[in-house]
Design a protein around this motif. Structure first.
Motif, PDB file in Angstrom:
ATOM      1  N   GLU A   1       0.833  -1.196   0.000  1.00 44.60           N
ATOM      2  CA  GLU A   1       0.000   0.000   0.000  1.00 44.60           C
ATOM      3  C   GLU A   1       0.875   1.257   0.000  1.00 44.60           C
ATOM      4  N   ALA A   2       2.007   1.193   0.704  1.00 42.50           N
ATOM      5  CA  ALA A   2       2.937   2.323   0.710  1.00 42.50           C
ATOM      6  C   ALA A   2       3.500   2.571  -0.684  1.00 42.50           C
ATOM      7  N   GLU A   3       3.760   1.490  -1.430  1.00 39.05           N
ATOM      8  CA  GLU A   3       4.252   1.642  -2.807  1.00 39.05           C
ATOM      9  C   GLU A   3       3.208   2.338  -3.679  1.00 39.05           C
ATOM     10  N   TYR A   4       1.958   1.931  -3.557  1.00 36.30           N
ATOM     11  CA  TYR A   4       0.885   2.577  -4.317  1.00 36.30           C
ATOM     12  C   TYR A   4       0.753   4.041  -3.916  1.00 36.30           C
ATOM     13  N   ALA A   5       0.828   4.315  -2.618  1.00 35.73           N
ATOM     14  CA  ALA A   5       0.702   5.696  -2.140  1.00 35.73           C
ATOM     15  C   ALA A   5       1.840   6.560  -2.667  1.00 35.73           C
ATOM     16  N   ALA A   6       3.034   5.981  -2.796  1.00 37.05           N
ATOM     17  CA  ALA A   6       4.173   6.723  -3.336  1.00 37.05           C
ATOM     18  C   ALA A   6       3.930   7.107  -4.794  1.00 37.05           C
ATOM     19  N   LEU A   7       3.394   6.172  -5.566  1.00 35.98           N
ATOM     20  CA  LEU A   7       3.101   6.483  -6.965  1.00 35.98           C
ATOM     21  C   LEU A   7       2.001   7.541  -7.066  1.00 35.98           C
ATOM     22  N   ASN A   8       1.025   7.442  -6.191  1.00 38.54           N
ATOM     23  CA  ASN A   8      -0.042   8.446  -6.185  1.00 38.54           C
ATOM     24  C   ASN A   8       0.514   9.831  -5.846  1.00 38.54           C
TER      25      ASN A   8
ATOM     26  N   TRP B   1      -6.497   1.939  -4.457  1.00 35.53           N
ATOM     27  CA  TRP B   1      -5.376   2.747  -4.921  1.00 35.53           C
ATOM     28  C   TRP B   1      -5.219   2.665  -6.434  1.00 35.53           C
ATOM     29  N   ALA B   2      -5.347   1.468  -6.990  1.00 33.39           N
ATOM     30  CA  ALA B   2      -5.208   1.298  -8.440  1.00 33.39           C
ATOM     31  C   ALA B   2      -6.265   2.107  -9.181  1.00 33.39           C
ATOM     32  N   ASP B   3      -7.501   2.060  -8.695  1.00 36.96           N
ATOM     33  CA  ASP B   3      -8.578   2.827  -9.335  1.00 36.96           C
ATOM     34  C   ASP B   3      -8.307   4.325  -9.247  1.00 36.96           C
ATOM     35  N   ARG B   4      -7.834   4.766  -8.077  1.00 32.44           N
ATOM     36  CA  ARG B   4      -7.555   6.186  -7.886  1.00 32.44           C
ATOM     37  C   ARG B   4      -6.441   6.660  -8.822  1.00 32.44           C
ATOM     38  N   ILE B   5      -5.406   5.861  -8.937  1.00 29.19           N
ATOM     39  CA  ILE B   5      -4.266   6.224  -9.783  1.00 29.19           C
ATOM     40  C   ILE B   5      -4.666   6.255 -11.257  1.00 29.19           C
ATOM     41  N   GLU B   6      -5.394   5.243 -11.703  1.00 29.75           N
ATOM     42  CA  GLU B   6      -5.812   5.206 -13.107  1.00 29.75           C
ATOM     43  C   GLU B   6      -6.748   6.369 -13.442  1.00 29.75           C
ATOM     44  N   ALA B   7      -7.622   6.734 -12.501  1.00 30.41           N
ATOM     45  CA  ALA B   7      -8.523   7.869 -12.728  1.00 30.41           C
ATOM     46  C   ALA B   7      -7.740   9.172 -12.810  1.00 30.41           C
ATOM     47  N   LYS B   8      -6.719   9.317 -11.968  1.00 33.92           N
ATOM     48  CA  LYS B   8      -5.891  10.526 -11.978  1.00 33.92           C
ATOM     49  C   LYS B   8      -5.108  10.631 -13.282  1.00 33.92           C
TER      50      LYS B   8
END
Length: 218
Positions: A120-127, A170-177
């Motif tokens: 989750e930290a890795e996803y948050a870093a990409l976000n 996180w994946a959905d949030r990143i793809e939407a962004k």
């Protein structure tokens, strides 16, 4: 943006054949096309982007000129760390880009108390990197995202399915962004030893050292 060249070649006796190049950056495609045209044996030459849209040489030259003042050739390194003892996370982000003929590096990090795993930290870093790209004004261009997390890279590239509910959000949030910013992502998985800058920033965030710096590379 990546471009491929398609052209019809005519021999001195009138025989014709069709050629198609690999995809390449716009500037390289223009140089190749100009060299191909010097043969004097090109009947038709087209530029096709990754969305199969056709471009004229004049349009591509205008495109290159228009992005000179905007960030482009963007490469993003990200890393996240999770301390199982303290339940704290650190996120690190390094962005390399060109603008106005110069090269820049942006470094950023941040801590978090609300994450539950290293993935989750890795996803948050990409976000967090996407937030920095938005501030930089990176819109409607290809961007390469580079990290050492097999989970994030393989899930976002479509190689692996996102099963965990905590990660699918996180994946959905990143793809939407990315869609909102018009970013066309490419993902690159690297060994951890090649991701030292982002890893160091994530560790510094865990230790309470926050960094935000944007500097020109000489």
């Amino acid at each position: 943006m990546k471009i491929r060249i398609e052209w019809t070649y005519t021999t001195p006796r009138g025989a014709e054949t069709f050629f198609r190049s690999d995809e390449m950056p716009v500037a390289q495609a223009l140089l190749m096309a100009e060299d191909i045209q010097k043969t004097g044996r090109v009947k038709h030459l087209d530029f096709i982007d990754q969305y199969d849209s056709s471009w004229m040489m004049k349009e591509l030259k205008s495109y290159l000129k228009s992005i000179e003042t905007e960030p482009h050739n963007v490469r993003v390194f990200f890393d996240g760390g999770f301390d199982i003892q303290t339940k704290m996370s650190g996120m690190g982000c390094v962005i390399y880009y060109e603008q106005n003929g110069k090269f820049y590096r942006l470094r950023s990090n941040a801590p978090s108390e609300h994450l539950i795993s290293n993935n989750e930290a890795e996803y948050a870093a990409l976000n967090m990197c996407l937030q920095e790209l938005d501030i930089l004004g990176v819109h409607h261009i290809p961007v390469t995202f580079i990290g050492d997390s097999q989970v994030v890279i393989n899930q976002l590239s479509g190689e692996w399915s996102v099963i965990e509910p905590s990660l699918s959000g996180w994946a959905d949030r990143i793809e939407a962004k990315m869609k909102k910013l018009g970013i066309d992502p490419t993902y690159e998985l690297i060994p951890r030893k090649e991701n030292t800058e982002a890893d160091r920033l994530a560790t510094q965030a865990l230790n309470g050292i926050e960094i935000l710096a944007n500097s020109e590379l000489l």
